[in-house]
Design a protein around this motif. Structure first.
Motif, short mmCIF file in Angstrom:
data_model
loop_
_atom_site.label_atom_id
_atom_site.label_comp_id
_atom_site.label_asym_id
_atom_site.label_seq_id
_atom_site.Cartn_x
_atom_site.Cartn_y
_atom_site.Cartn_z
N VAL A 64 0.84 -1.21 0.00
CA VAL A 64 0.00 0.00 0.00
C VAL A 64 0.87 1.25 0.00
N PHE A 65 1.91 1.25 0.82
CA PHE A 65 2.78 2.43 0.94
C PHE A 65 3.43 2.78 -0.41
N PHE A 66 4.04 1.81 -1.05
CA PHE A 66 4.76 2.11 -2.29
C PHE A 66 3.83 2.32 -3.48
N LEU A 67 2.69 1.64 -3.50
CA LEU A 67 1.75 1.85 -4.60
C LEU A 67 1.21 3.28 -4.61
N VAL A 68 0.77 3.75 -3.46
CA VAL A 68 0.20 5.10 -3.38
C VAL A 68 1.28 6.15 -3.62
N MET A 69 2.43 5.98 -2.99
CA MET A 69 3.52 6.95 -3.16
C MET A 69 3.97 7.01 -4.62
N SER A 70 4.12 5.85 -5.25
CA SER A 70 4.54 5.81 -6.65
C SER A 70 3.50 6.45 -7.57
N ALA A 71 2.22 6.15 -7.32
CA ALA A 71 1.16 6.70 -8.17
C ALA A 71 1.10 8.21 -8.08
N LEU A 72 1.25 8.77 -6.87
CA LEU A 72 1.15 10.21 -6.70
C LEU A 72 2.37 10.96 -7.24
N CYS A 73 3.56 10.43 -7.02
CA CYS A 73 4.75 11.14 -7.47
C CYS A 73 4.90 11.10 -8.98
N GLN A 74 4.28 10.10 -9.64
CA GLN A 74 4.38 9.99 -11.09
C GLN A 74 3.14 10.51 -11.81
N ALA A 75 2.16 11.00 -11.05
CA ALA A 75 0.93 11.51 -11.67
C ALA A 75 1.26 12.73 -12.53
N LYS A 76 0.62 12.81 -13.69
CA LYS A 76 0.88 13.89 -14.63
C LYS A 76 0.15 15.16 -14.19
N GLN A 77 0.83 16.28 -14.28
CA GLN A 77 0.25 17.56 -13.88
C GLN A 77 -0.93 17.93 -14.78
N GLY A 78 -2.03 18.40 -14.15
CA GLY A 78 -3.17 18.88 -14.91
C GLY A 78 -4.05 17.80 -15.50
N LYS A 79 -3.72 16.52 -15.23
CA LYS A 79 -4.53 15.44 -15.81
C LYS A 79 -5.78 15.23 -14.98
N HIS A 80 -6.93 15.14 -15.65
CA HIS A 80 -8.21 14.97 -14.95
C HIS A 80 -8.35 13.54 -14.43
N VAL A 275 -4.48 -7.89 -7.70
CA VAL A 275 -5.56 -8.50 -8.47
C VAL A 275 -6.49 -7.41 -9.00
N ASN A 276 -6.83 -6.46 -8.14
CA ASN A 276 -7.72 -5.37 -8.55
C ASN A 276 -7.06 -4.45 -9.58
N MET A 277 -5.77 -4.21 -9.41
CA MET A 277 -5.06 -3.36 -10.38
C MET A 277 -5.06 -4.02 -11.76
N LYS A 278 -4.85 -5.33 -11.79
CA LYS A 278 -4.85 -6.05 -13.07
C LYS A 278 -6.24 -6.02 -13.70
N LEU A 279 -7.28 -6.15 -12.87
CA LEU A 279 -8.65 -6.11 -13.37
C LEU A 279 -8.96 -4.72 -13.95
N CYS A 280 -8.52 -3.67 -13.27
CA CYS A 280 -8.72 -2.31 -13.78
C CYS A 280 -8.03 -2.14 -15.13
N ASP A 286 -8.25 4.28 -16.48
CA ASP A 286 -7.11 5.18 -16.43
C ASP A 286 -6.20 4.81 -15.26
N GLU A 287 -4.92 4.53 -15.56
CA GLU A 287 -3.99 4.08 -14.54
C GLU A 287 -3.73 5.15 -13.48
N ASP A 288 -3.71 6.43 -13.89
CA ASP A 288 -3.47 7.51 -12.93
C ASP A 288 -4.57 7.57 -11.87
N THR A 289 -5.75 7.09 -12.22
CA THR A 289 -6.86 7.07 -11.26
C THR A 289 -6.86 5.81 -10.42
N TYR A 290 -6.85 4.64 -11.07
CA TYR A 290 -6.99 3.41 -10.29
C TYR A 290 -5.75 3.07 -9.46
N SER A 291 -4.59 3.61 -9.82
CA SER A 291 -3.39 3.36 -9.01
C SER A 291 -3.50 4.03 -7.65
#
Length: 414
Positions: A64-80, A275-280, A286-291
């Motif tokens: 959980v720690f690395f998934l959320v941290m990785s998703a937020l730090c790599q999120a694209k600026q201004g992306k909905h 499992v949920n990430m693979k299903l998404c 959108d990976e930026d959302t489900y991550s």
């Protein structure tokens, strides 16, 4: 004629791996029951279940720690993203689940034989204590949060570090992403061992508790499972239809089949994240959302927990002959929803929050803790169904929010 035994063994392993994980888990479940009945003295089999659960508990907080941290730090600026809609669906779904449980308990009242206890467990003394515990868990030492599986604290610090690293170098972001991928792969390997872990868990349950002992609580189990099934097969499809204006059942059943069944046996929403990430990914979301939404849902999307809290609380009220009016029932629905969202931040999860809800009716703590004891007995089934509902709904609501946005934008939801 010479037979290569190594080749034969590899062939058997290959055939086993080619079977679907669900089918392998069913084989493990059946084997656990049979071994528990025929060779109950072979306690070494239960060690497989202990190791499996231990491995899941150990790696889930790091995941959980690395998934959320990785998703937020790599999120694209201004992306909905659709995070606001997803969080609203999480909260709405949890409240509706609590209301369904209250209604189900009125229609099919259950009374308990309160002869068991839950010694050594201290329930929260009130709503303020729950809120205080949640706030303290948010600012808990990050290392301590990882060690004690404090998911509220893990989530809050992952968000802080993720946002702080948004402007770091690409090399740093790549390293964090690689660590996140490595931890996810580790969880996938552990889940591949689920058939043997399930065999050990079922073996231990068959030997220590016995299948027959569950029959005395069959009415309570039926109410709990019935409420969860109603939410999964009636309430959730209605929410999906409102969002997509299409037949909701293909999506609902896909989420239950590919996420719910695995979560049922692993009994861990956090461990079911890959499992949920693979299903998404398979659903084309959108990976930026489900991550972000999937790890978040594993922490706050707790419809199953709301059902457990409401059903057990009203079962205690019916047992004691306490009259529950409509306004109090509504308050209970809200209380169970709020408590369920904070269940992961309180030691003991949803069952330990039952005494808090019982205090709403003036039920003494001694009796409330006996109800918790009953909850532990039926927990073999209750916890599995609760996790299956919670985890599968994480994907479902993430998909609904995105498909609804696509429909508004005039895009295909397929």
């Amino acid at each position: 004629m010479y037979i290569d035994k190594n080749r034969g063994g590899k062939c058997m392993i290959s055939k086993w791996n080619n079977l679907s994980l669900v089918f392998r888990i069913i084989i493990g479940l059946c084997a656990g029951v049979i071994l528990g009945i025929t060779v109950p003295h072979l306690s070494v089999i239960s060690l497989l279940g202990t190791l499996f659960v231990g491995a899941l508990k150990a790696i889930a907080p790091i995941l959980v720690f690395f998934l959320v941290m990785s998703a937020l730090c790599q999120a694209k600026q201004g992306k909905h993203t659709n995070m606001k809609s997803i969080v609203m669906l999480y909260l709405l779904g949890t409240f509706i689940a609590g209301a369904v449980a209250v209604l189900g308990s009125f229609l099919f009242p259950v009374e308990l034989t309160l002869t068991v206890g839950a010694e050594g467990i201290a329930p929260p003394s009130g709503v303020w204590q729950v809120l205080q515990n949640l706030l303290m868990n948010v600012v808990a030492n990050p290392v301590d949060a990882l060690i004690n599986a404090n998911y509220i604290g893990i989530l809050s610090w992952a968000i802080v570090f993720g946002l702080a690293l948004k402007h770091s170098s690409e090399v740093t972001k790549t390293v964090i992403g690689n660590i996140s991928d490595a931890v996810s792969q580790g969880v996938k390997w552990i889940i591949q061992c689920a058939p043997f872990g399930i065999m050990g868990l079922v073996f231990n349950t068959t030997v220590t508790t016995g299948i027959v002992s569950l029959l005395s609580y069959s009415k309570l189990i039926a109410l709990l499972v019935g409420c969860m099934a109603f939410v999964a097969l009636i309430v959730n499809p209605i929410i999906v239809f409102i969002g997509t204006r299409q037949n909701p059942y293909p999506l609902v059943l896909k989420c239950l089949n590919e996420s719910g069944i695995t979560a049922f046996f692993t009994r861990s929403s956090a461990a079911n994240i890959p499992v949920n990430m693979k299903l998404c990914e398979d659903l084309g979301l959108d990976e930026d959302t489900y991550s972000v939404s999937i790890p978040l849902g594993a922490t706050i999307n707790m419809a199953g927990a709301a059902i457990t809290i409401s059903v057990l609380t009203l079962a205690a009220a019916h047992t004691l002959g306490i009259n529950v009016d409509i306004p109090t029932a509504i308050i209970l629905s809200v209380l169970s929803a709020v408590s369920a969202c904070g269940a992961s931040g309180v030691a003991g999860g949803s069952l330990l929050l039952v005494p808090l809800a019982c205090s709403l009716f003036g039920i003494p703590a001694e009796i409330a803790m006996q109800v918790v004891g009953v909850g532990f007995i039926v927990g073999v089934i209750q916890d599995s169904c609760e996790t299956a509902l919670n985890s599968s709904t994480d994907v479902l609501y993430t998909a609904v929010a995105e498909f609804a946005q696509r429909r508004k934008d005039g895009k295909s939801v397929k």
